[in-house]
Design an enzyme around this catalytic site. Structure first.
Site, PDB file in Angstrom:
ATOM      1  N   ASP A   1       0.814  -1.216   0.000  1.00  0.00           N
ATOM      2  CA  ASP A   1       0.000   0.000   0.000  1.00  0.00           C
ATOM      3  C   ASP A   1       0.854   1.275   0.000  1.00  0.00           C
ATOM      4  O   ASP A   1       1.995   1.273   0.453  1.00  0.00           O
ATOM      5  CB  ASP A   1      -0.811   0.011   1.303  1.00  0.00           C
ATOM      6  CG  ASP A   1      -2.307   0.022   1.011  1.00  0.00           C
ATOM      7  OD1 ASP A   1      -2.700   0.347  -0.121  1.00  0.00           O
ATOM      8  OD2 ASP A   1      -3.067  -0.297   1.918  1.00  0.00           O
TER       9      ASP A   1
ATOM     10  N   HIS B   1       2.811   3.612  -8.735  1.00  0.00           N
ATOM     11  CA  HIS B   1       2.728   2.177  -9.052  1.00  0.00           C
ATOM     12  C   HIS B   1       4.020   1.703  -9.717  1.00  0.00           C
ATOM     13  O   HIS B   1       4.548   0.627  -9.415  1.00  0.00           O
ATOM     14  CB  HIS B   1       1.542   1.920  -9.993  1.00  0.00           C
ATOM     15  CG  HIS B   1       0.218   2.215  -9.375  1.00  0.00           C
ATOM     16  ND1 HIS B   1      -0.085   1.934  -8.071  1.00  0.00           N
ATOM     17  CD2 HIS B   1      -0.899   2.791  -9.911  1.00  0.00           C
ATOM     18  CE1 HIS B   1      -1.321   2.312  -7.819  1.00  0.00           C
ATOM     19  NE2 HIS B   1      -1.843   2.837  -8.905  1.00  0.00           N
TER      20      HIS B   1
ATOM     21  N   ARG C   1     -11.376   1.101  -9.801  1.00  0.00           N
ATOM     22  CA  ARG C   1     -10.543   2.312  -9.969  1.00  0.00           C
ATOM     23  C   ARG C   1     -10.755   2.890 -11.375  1.00  0.00           C
ATOM     24  O   ARG C   1     -11.252   2.216 -12.263  1.00  0.00           O
ATOM     25  CB  ARG C   1      -9.063   1.947  -9.767  1.00  0.00           C
ATOM     26  CG  ARG C   1      -8.738   1.642  -8.310  1.00  0.00           C
ATOM     27  CD  ARG C   1      -7.262   1.513  -8.100  1.00  0.00           C
ATOM     28  NE  ARG C   1      -6.940   1.217  -6.697  1.00  0.00           N
ATOM     29  CZ  ARG C   1      -5.706   0.995  -6.279  1.00  0.00           C
ATOM     30  NH1 ARG C   1      -4.698   1.015  -7.135  1.00  0.00           N
ATOM     31  NH2 ARG C   1      -5.476   0.729  -5.010  1.00  0.00           N
TER      32      ARG C   1
ATOM     33  N   ARG D   1      -0.579   9.171 -10.066  1.00  0.00           N
ATOM     34  CA  ARG D   1      -0.623   7.936  -9.289  1.00  0.00           C
ATOM     35  C   ARG D   1       0.165   6.814  -9.960  1.00  0.00           C
ATOM     36  O   ARG D   1       0.832   6.007  -9.301  1.00  0.00           O
ATOM     37  CB  ARG D   1      -2.081   7.474  -9.092  1.00  0.00           C
ATOM     38  CG  ARG D   1      -2.861   8.281  -8.076  1.00  0.00           C
ATOM     39  CD  ARG D   1      -4.310   7.846  -7.991  1.00  0.00           C
ATOM     40  NE  ARG D   1      -4.439   6.434  -7.676  1.00  0.00           N
ATOM     41  CZ  ARG D   1      -4.373   5.955  -6.429  1.00  0.00           C
ATOM     42  NH1 ARG D   1      -4.110   6.766  -5.431  1.00  0.00           N
ATOM     43  NH2 ARG D   1      -4.521   4.666  -6.176  1.00  0.00           N
TER      44      ARG D   1
ATOM     45  N   LEU E   1      12.961 -19.312  -3.925  1.00  0.00           N
ATOM     46  CA  LEU E   1      11.809 -18.567  -3.396  1.00  0.00           C
ATOM     47  C   LEU E   1      10.633 -18.626  -4.372  1.00  0.00           C
ATOM     48  O   LEU E   1      10.828 -18.501  -5.589  1.00  0.00           O
ATOM     49  CB  LEU E   1      12.203 -17.097  -3.170  1.00  0.00           C
ATOM     50  CG  LEU E   1      11.084 -16.163  -2.703  1.00  0.00           C
ATOM     51  CD1 LEU E   1      11.525 -15.367  -1.470  1.00  0.00           C
ATOM     52  CD2 LEU E   1      10.645 -15.224  -3.795  1.00  0.00           C
TER      53      LEU E   1
ATOM     54  N   ASN F   1       1.277   3.473  -2.772  1.00  0.00           N
ATOM     55  CA  ASN F   1       1.895   3.902  -4.029  1.00  0.00           C
ATOM     56  C   ASN F   1       1.316   5.229  -4.525  1.00  0.00           C
ATOM     57  O   ASN F   1       2.047   6.123  -4.958  1.00  0.00           O
ATOM     58  CB  ASN F   1       1.711   2.802  -5.075  1.00  0.00           C
ATOM     59  CG  ASN F   1       2.262   1.478  -4.594  1.00  0.00           C
ATOM     60  OD1 ASN F   1       3.459   1.262  -4.618  1.00  0.00           O
ATOM     61  ND2 ASN F   1       1.390   0.601  -4.093  1.00  0.00           N
TER      62      ASN F   1
ATOM     63  N   ARG G   1       1.865  -4.909   6.152  1.00  0.00           N
ATOM     64  CA  ARG G   1       1.052  -3.964   5.385  1.00  0.00           C
ATOM     65  C   ARG G   1       1.684  -2.582   5.520  1.00  0.00           C
ATOM     66  O   ARG G   1       1.984  -2.122   6.643  1.00  0.00           O
ATOM     67  CB  ARG G   1      -0.409  -3.904   5.849  1.00  0.00           C
ATOM     68  CG  ARG G   1      -1.203  -2.919   4.981  1.00  0.00           C
ATOM     69  CD  ARG G   1      -2.696  -3.086   5.042  1.00  0.00           C
ATOM     70  NE  ARG G   1      -3.325  -2.259   3.991  1.00  0.00           N
ATOM     71  CZ  ARG G   1      -4.580  -2.390   3.575  1.00  0.00           C
ATOM     72  NH1 ARG G   1      -5.370  -3.309   4.132  1.00  0.00           N
ATOM     73  NH2 ARG G   1      -5.061  -1.631   2.616  1.00  0.00           N
TER      74      ARG G   1
ATOM     75  N   SER H   1      -6.532  -6.418  -6.230  1.00  0.00           N
ATOM     76  CA  SER H   1      -7.667  -7.095  -5.591  1.00  0.00           C
ATOM     77  C   SER H   1      -8.877  -7.055  -6.520  1.00  0.00           C
ATOM     78  O   SER H   1      -8.936  -6.237  -7.451  1.00  0.00           O
ATOM     79  CB  SER H   1      -8.022  -6.382  -4.284  1.00  0.00           C
ATOM     80  OG  SER H   1      -8.684  -5.164  -4.585  1.00  0.00           O
ATOM     81  N   THR H   2      -9.854  -7.877  -6.258  1.00  0.00           N
ATOM     82  CA  THR H   2     -11.075  -7.870  -7.074  1.00  0.00           C
ATOM     83  C   THR H   2     -11.760  -6.507  -6.974  1.00  0.00           C
ATOM     84  O   THR H   2     -12.463  -6.087  -7.874  1.00  0.00           O
ATOM     85  CB  THR H   2     -12.035  -8.976  -6.591  1.00  0.00           C
ATOM     86  OG1 THR H   2     -12.086  -8.962  -5.152  1.00  0.00           O
ATOM     87  CG2 THR H   2     -11.554 -10.348  -7.061  1.00  0.00           C
TER      88      THR H   2
ATOM     89  N   TRP I   1     -10.871  -3.245  -9.592  1.00  0.00           N
ATOM     90  CA  TRP I   1     -11.489  -2.983 -10.913  1.00  0.00           C
ATOM     91  C   TRP I   1     -12.316  -1.689 -10.879  1.00  0.00           C
ATOM     92  O   TRP I   1     -12.618  -1.106 -11.916  1.00  0.00           O
ATOM     93  CB  TRP I   1     -12.374  -4.148 -11.333  1.00  0.00           C
ATOM     94  CG  TRP I   1     -11.633  -5.413 -11.616  1.00  0.00           C
ATOM     95  CD1 TRP I   1     -11.663  -6.555 -10.887  1.00  0.00           C
ATOM     96  CD2 TRP I   1     -10.724  -5.674 -12.705  1.00  0.00           C
ATOM     97  NE1 TRP I   1     -10.842  -7.510 -11.447  1.00  0.00           N
ATOM     98  CE2 TRP I   1     -10.253  -6.997 -12.558  1.00  0.00           C
ATOM     99  CE3 TRP I   1     -10.249  -4.907 -13.779  1.00  0.00           C
ATOM    100  CZ2 TRP I   1      -9.343  -7.570 -13.434  1.00  0.00           C
ATOM    101  CZ3 TRP I   1      -9.349  -5.486 -14.675  1.00  0.00           C
ATOM    102  CH2 TRP I   1      -8.901  -6.797 -14.500  1.00  0.00           C
TER     103      TRP I   1
HETATM  104  C1  LIG Z   1      -1.556  -6.047 -12.046  1.00  0.00           C
HETATM  105  C2  LIG Z   1      -1.262  -5.303 -10.867  1.00  0.00           C
HETATM  106  C3  LIG Z   1       0.185  -5.178 -10.515  1.00  0.00           C
HETATM  107  C4  LIG Z   1       0.585  -4.023  -9.860  1.00  0.00           C
HETATM  108  C5  LIG Z   1       1.893  -3.884  -9.504  1.00  0.00           C
HETATM  109  N1  LIG Z   1       2.279  -2.755  -8.831  1.00  0.00           N
HETATM  110  C6  LIG Z   1       1.334  -1.712  -8.480  1.00  0.00           C
HETATM  111  C7  LIG Z   1       0.665  -1.880  -7.193  1.00  0.00           C
HETATM  112  C8  LIG Z   1       1.427  -2.448  -6.094  1.00  0.00           C
HETATM  113  C9  LIG Z   1       2.862  -2.098  -5.978  1.00  0.00           C
HETATM  114  C10 LIG Z   1       3.729  -2.909  -6.881  1.00  0.00           C
HETATM  115  C11 LIG Z   1       3.615  -2.506  -8.310  1.00  0.00           C
HETATM  116  N2  LIG Z   1       2.772  -4.891  -9.825  1.00  0.00           N
HETATM  117  N3  LIG Z   1       4.102  -5.028  -9.571  1.00  0.00           N
HETATM  118  C12 LIG Z   1       4.490  -6.212 -10.054  1.00  0.00           C
HETATM  119  C13 LIG Z   1       3.402  -6.867 -10.608  1.00  0.00           C
HETATM  120  C14 LIG Z   1       3.387  -8.202 -11.199  1.00  0.00           C
HETATM  121  C15 LIG Z   1       2.230  -8.968 -11.158  1.00  0.00           C
HETATM  122  C16 LIG Z   1       2.247 -10.248 -11.678  1.00  0.00           C
HETATM  123  C17 LIG Z   1       3.417 -10.744 -12.221  1.00  0.00           C
HETATM  124  F1  LIG Z   1       3.438 -12.002 -12.713  1.00  0.00           F
HETATM  125  C18 LIG Z   1       4.555  -9.992 -12.268  1.00  0.00           C
HETATM  126  C19 LIG Z   1       4.554  -8.719 -11.740  1.00  0.00           C
HETATM  127  C20 LIG Z   1       2.313  -6.014 -10.461  1.00  0.00           C
HETATM  128  N4  LIG Z   1       1.034  -6.177 -10.831  1.00  0.00           N
END
Ligand SMILES: CCc1cc(N2CCCCCC2)n2ncc(-c3ccc(F)cc3)c2n1
Length: 257
Positions: A37, A54, A88, A50, A148, A39, A205, A82-83, A86
Site C-alpha cells: 500500500d 505504481h 478504480r 498515481r 523462493l 503507491n 502492510r 484485488s477484485t 477494478w
Molecule cells: C496487475 C497489478 C500489478 C501491480 C503492480 N504494482 C502496483 C501496485 C502495487 C505495488 C507494486 C507494483 N505490480 N508489480 C508487479 C506486478 C506483477 C504482477 C504479476 C506478475 F506475474 C509480475 C509482476 C504487479 N502487478
C-alpha cells in the site's frame, strides 16, 4: 514512525517455545505476505501522477524479492491487484494491467538467475489477454526453479476464494465423494488456491492502513501482523529486515496461555 507488531492470540495447539530456547532466536519466516500500500500517496507527495507511484512500487517488488530470497524466505505473496481494484479509474486499471508484462520483461532473467519461481493466486481467466500471457510465460519459464516462490495475488479476493472452495466441496458431496460430516478445516484449506503453500508466518502492510482488505482471511488465522507507516515505494531491504526482526523478537505462540 508507526511500526508495530500485532500478535494474533489463541489458535491451534502447538508446542510452546521449548524450555531453555531463547524465543528471540526464531527462524526467518517461511512465508511472508505483503499488502503493498501507499503507491498513490507516494506519488501525490511528489506531485506526480498515481501511476508513477505504481511504477516505483514495481521497483520495490524487485528489491524485496531479492532480499527475501537472500534471507532464506521460502514464499513471498504480494497482493498486487484485488477484485475491488477494478472499480478504480479505467486508465489506472489499464496501466496496472500492463505492469506484469513490464515487470517480467525487465526482471524475469534476474528472477530466473535467482532460482525464483513465479506463481499466482486469484482469478486468472478474467485478466486481460496481454496480462495473462505475461504471467503464464513467467510461470512456465520459472516452473522448474526451487528457490523462493514469488506468489502474486492478482485479481484476488479472499471471500470469493472461500466461496469457490465451498462450492467445490458441495459438488463433491453431491457426487457422493464426500460426506458432510467429513468436512473439516483441513478439507477447506485443501480447497483454497493456497493449498500447496504453507500459511503466512508474517503479514506486512505498508502505508499505515490497519486492515486486511479481503486478503487471505482464512490463511492469516495464526499469522503475525506488522503494520508500518512506510509507503510501499519507500519500503527497502532495511524495512523488510526490521519487520523480520520484529517477528523474530516475539515468542510466538499458537495458543495456550
Ligand atoms: C496487475 C497489478 C500489478 C501491480 C503492480 N504494482 C502496483 C501496485 C502495487 C505495488 C507494486 C507494483 N505490480 N508489480 C508487479 C506486478 C506483477 C504482477 C504479476 C506478475 F506475474 C509480475 C509482476 C504487479 N502487478
Amino acid at each position: 514512525m508507526l511500526d508495530k507488531l500485532i500478535r494474533k492470540k489463541g489458535g491451534r495447539e502447538a508446542a510452546e517455545t521449548p524450555e531453555g530456547q531463547n524465543p528471540g532466536t526464531r527462524e526467518v519466516p517461511e512465508h511472508i505476505a505483503i499488502i503493498m500500500d501507499g503507491n498513490g500517496r507516494w506519488a501525490k507527495k511528489r506531485a506526480l501522477p498515481r501511476i508513477a507511484g505504481h511504477h516505483e512500487g514495481m521497483k520495490t517488488v524487485r528489491k524485496i524479492t531479492r532480499e527475501a530470497n537472500l534471507l532464506g524466505v521460502k514464499v513471498l505473496t504480494l497482493y498486487a491487484f484485488s477484485t475491488e481494484n477494478w472499480k478504480r479509474p479505467k486508465p489506472e486499471v489499464e496501466f496496472l494491467m500492463k505492469l506484469p508484462d513490464e515487470f517480467l520483461g525487465t526482471y524475469l532473467p534476474e528472477l530466473i538467475e535467482q532460482n525464483v519461481r513465479v506463481e499466482m493466486i486469484g482469478d486468472y481467466e478474467s485478466l486481460p489477454p496481454h496480462t495473462k500471457r505475461a504471467i503464464r510465460r513467467a510461470m512456465d519459464e520459472t516452473a522448474e526453479n526451487d528457490g523462493l516462490i514469488l506468489n502474486f495475488a492478482m485479481n484476488y479476493g479472499s471471500r470469493a476464494e472461500l466461496a469457490d472452495a465451498v462450492k467445490s466441496i458441495a459438488r463433491s458431496v453431491d457426487e457422493g465423494k464426500v460426506r458432510p460430516e467429513e468436512i473439516d478445516e483441513r478439507m477447506i484449506s485443501a480447497a483454497l488456491m493456497t493449498a500447496h503453500l504453507p500459511e503466512p508466518d508474517l503479514l506486512i502492510r505498508t502505508s499505515g492502513e490497519v486492515r486486511l482488505s479481503n486478503f487471505m482471511l482464512w490463511q492469516l488465522a495464526y499469522t503475525e501482523f506488522w503494520f508500518t507507516d512506510t509507503l510501499w515505494p519507500d519500503f527497502d531491504e532495511a524495512a523488510l529486515r526490521e519487520a523480520i526482526d520484529g517477528y523474530q523478537a516475539r515468542n510466538r505462540r499458537y495458543g495456550g496461555i
